[in-house]
Design an enzyme around this catalytic site. Structure first.
Site, PDB file in Angstrom:
ATOM      1  N   ASP A 314       0.833  -1.220   0.000  1.00  0.00           N
ATOM      2  CA  ASP A 314       0.000   0.000   0.000  1.00  0.00           C
ATOM      3  C   ASP A 314       0.860   1.259   0.000  1.00  0.00           C
ATOM      4  O   ASP A 314       2.029   1.234   0.412  1.00  0.00           O
ATOM      5  CB  ASP A 314      -0.919   0.018   1.235  1.00  0.00           C
ATOM      6  N   GLU A 315       0.275   2.333  -0.466  1.00  0.00           N
ATOM      7  CA  GLU A 315       0.845   3.684  -0.354  1.00  0.00           C
ATOM      8  C   GLU A 315       2.321   3.748  -0.755  1.00  0.00           C
ATOM      9  O   GLU A 315       3.143   4.298  -0.025  1.00  0.00           O
ATOM     10  CB  GLU A 315       0.679   4.194   1.086  1.00  0.00           C
TER      11      GLU A 315
HETATM   12  C1  ACM Z   1      -3.678   1.399   4.590  1.00  0.00           C
HETATM   13  O1  ACM Z   1      -4.533   1.903   5.323  1.00  0.00           O
HETATM   14  N1  ACM Z   1      -2.618   2.106   4.206  1.00  0.00           N
HETATM   15  C2  ACM Z   1      -3.802   0.033   4.091  1.00  0.00           C
END
Ligand code: ACM
Length: 500
Positions: A314-315
């Site tokens: 993620d991110e």
């Molecule tokens: C997330 O909340 N960055 C998965």
């Protein structure tokens, strides 16, 4: 004279029946069970608790038998002896369908619990446990039948032990609550920018250096592989599978700080104790990165009996998109090579990997998902409904609000298949409620964000949506909060549970 005697007898009977009525056992369908079972049928009569003298379970020395014996001794002062045909009988019945389906039959002479699986028997025991904990009159149970099964096969919670470290005993306490509410997966977020929490023997500085920090600059901590295996076994006794997550290639500052060679410039960045995200990345172009990832996944797979390893993803704002895809494409098959099914945050659906993987949806509603290939299981963690680290409202002591406020009603009033209608709905296997720990560092702070919301997520994951209603739930959850307070939990005091 005769008349007088008759009326005395009649009055006597009337008093007797009134007395019986006033102490009569509440009916089975009036118990505040959470999650609400599929069907509850009342019968006439009651079972005196003290008539339970003996217990039978499929295996005499199982964890189930130990938990039942210890619980009934503490809560009802009963000392049950094990016997092959006990008054409290748990038995496997392969003719029943569904892996967690169970039936409980409470009669005036004893209790029969049946399921096709040990897991189903354990879930049934949680229902019985709640009947005892929630009874107004703890000396008896109403007779009747319960038959029950979960709506979703994946009922998960996530704990972020990276932003703040939580000790083994704090995590076990969390697992106890998950078990009582019939969750079956615990996802542990084991690494992030602020700390690395799992011993990897081939890369020891991950924990000797990377494990020491946490948000706010206090000392962190880590689990040795032995500690982790102890947690896995504790969860497994309760039919909860642990899913370890190593977040990659972003959210890796702790690893980059511990091993400078994982950085493209070979220089270690400073320790990160703030809460900003999206600035770190493993060096995608260096061969050492792939050796590192291979070692981490191999060691983790060795100590994880469950089917999944979560690779984060993620991110990754500090990783160019083409490099992100190349990286994910190369690590997903590694997970498979070590015998596990990969799981990833929703960004990883961009991968070209063709094997089975589990996608974890986490974006806000409105952020419509593109490129979702049909056929891979999806776990729903929509941040604006399912994130327990969001504040309840603007006055909440702990939590963040980047995905909005999530009050107790909002947390309860949604369904995994209705939040994002454009997803392939048949692929949704359940929900997971994450507890990120930027703002919390111990059980007391954790409880504020967990309760009451955790209980509602349990019901969404288990109970059929047509059997769920806020007004009825509100009354039931209040009873659970009363009991939790007797256990030392101080839940968030929601005004919504007071309003009529
Ligand atoms: C997330 O909340 N960055 C998965």
């Amino acid at each position: 004279m005769k008349n007088k005697i008759q009326s005395v007898i009649l009055v006597g009977f009337a008093i007797f029946f009134t007395a019986c009525n006033s102490t009569s056992t509440k009916k089975l369908d009036q118990y505040a069970l959470i999650p609400l079972p599929e069907t509850v049928t009342n019968q006439q009569g009651a079972l005196p608790i003290t008539s339970l003298q003996t217990l039978s379970t499929p295996q005499e020395n199982s964890y189930l038998a130990q938990e039942i014996t210890a619980f009934l001794q503490t809560e009802a002062n009963l000392r049950l002896a094990w016997k092959s045909q006990g008054d409290l009988r748990f038995s496997l019945d392969k003719s029943l369908k569904g892996s967690e389906y169970y039936e409980i039959k409470i009669q005036t002479t004893g209790i029969d619990v049946r399921s096709a699986s040990d897991e189903g028997l354990y879930r049934a025991w949680q229902t019985l446990k709640q009947l005892i904990l929630l009874a107004d009159d703890a000396t008896k149970l109403p007779t009747g039948l319960i038959s029950d099964q979960p709506t979703y096969s994946y009922r998960g919670a996530m704990l972020d032990v990276a932003r703040h470290f939580f000790s083994i005993s704090e995590v076990k306490r969390f697992i106890d609550f998950l078990a009582l509410y019939k969750f079956n997966y615990l996802h542990l977020h084991l690494s992030d920018d602020q700390g690395w929490r799992i011993e990897i023997k081939s890369w020891p500085q991950l924990t000797t250096i990377g494990g020491q920090s946490e948000v706010g600059g206090t000392t962190g901590g880590f689990y040795s592989q032995k500690d982790y295996q102890d947690l896995v076994a504790y969860a497994s006794d309760r039919y909860i599978t642990i899913i370890p997550e190593i977040d990659m290639p972003g959210h890796t500052n702790a690893a980059l700080n511990a091993y400078p060679e994982l950085n493209c410039d070979g220089k270690a960045p400073p320790v990160h104790t703030g809460i900003e995200v999206g600035f770190s990345s493993l060096c995608i172009e260096k061969p050492v990165t792939y050796q590192f990832v291979d070692d981490v996944i191999r060691e983790l797979a060795d100590i994880t009996p469950g089917p999944y390893i979560h690779i984060g993803g993620d991110e990754t704002h500090a990783t160019p998109n083409d490099q992100f895809i190349a990286f994910i494409d190369s690590i997903l098959p590694k997970v498979e090579r070590y015998g596990k099914t990969p799981m990833g945050w929703f960004e990883t659906r961009a991968s070209n990997y063709t094997g089975k993987m589990v996608h974890q949806y986490w974006a806000n509603e409105g952020n419509e998902p593109q490129n979702v290939k049909k056929g891979n299981p999806i776990v729903m963690s929509p941040s604006s409904f399912a994130y327990m680290d969001m504040q309840y409202d603007s006055l909440s002591k702990f939590g963040l609000h980047w995905a909005g406020y999530i009050n107790v009603r909002k947390a309860y009033d949604w369904d995994p298949k209705s939040v994002v209608p454009s997803l392939p709905l048949d692929d949704i296997i359940g929900l997971e409620t994450p507890l990120w720990s930027e703002t919390i560092s111990d059980n007391k702070e954790m409880d504020y964000l967990l309760f009451p919301r955790l209980i509602g997520y349990a019901e969404i994951a288990w109970t059929r949506s047509e059997n769920r209603a806020w007004e009825a739930y509100k009354k039931r959850v209040t009873k659970h909060l009363d009991w939790l307070q007797t256990q030392g939990v101080i839940p968030y005091d929601s005004p919504l549970l007071k309003a009529n």
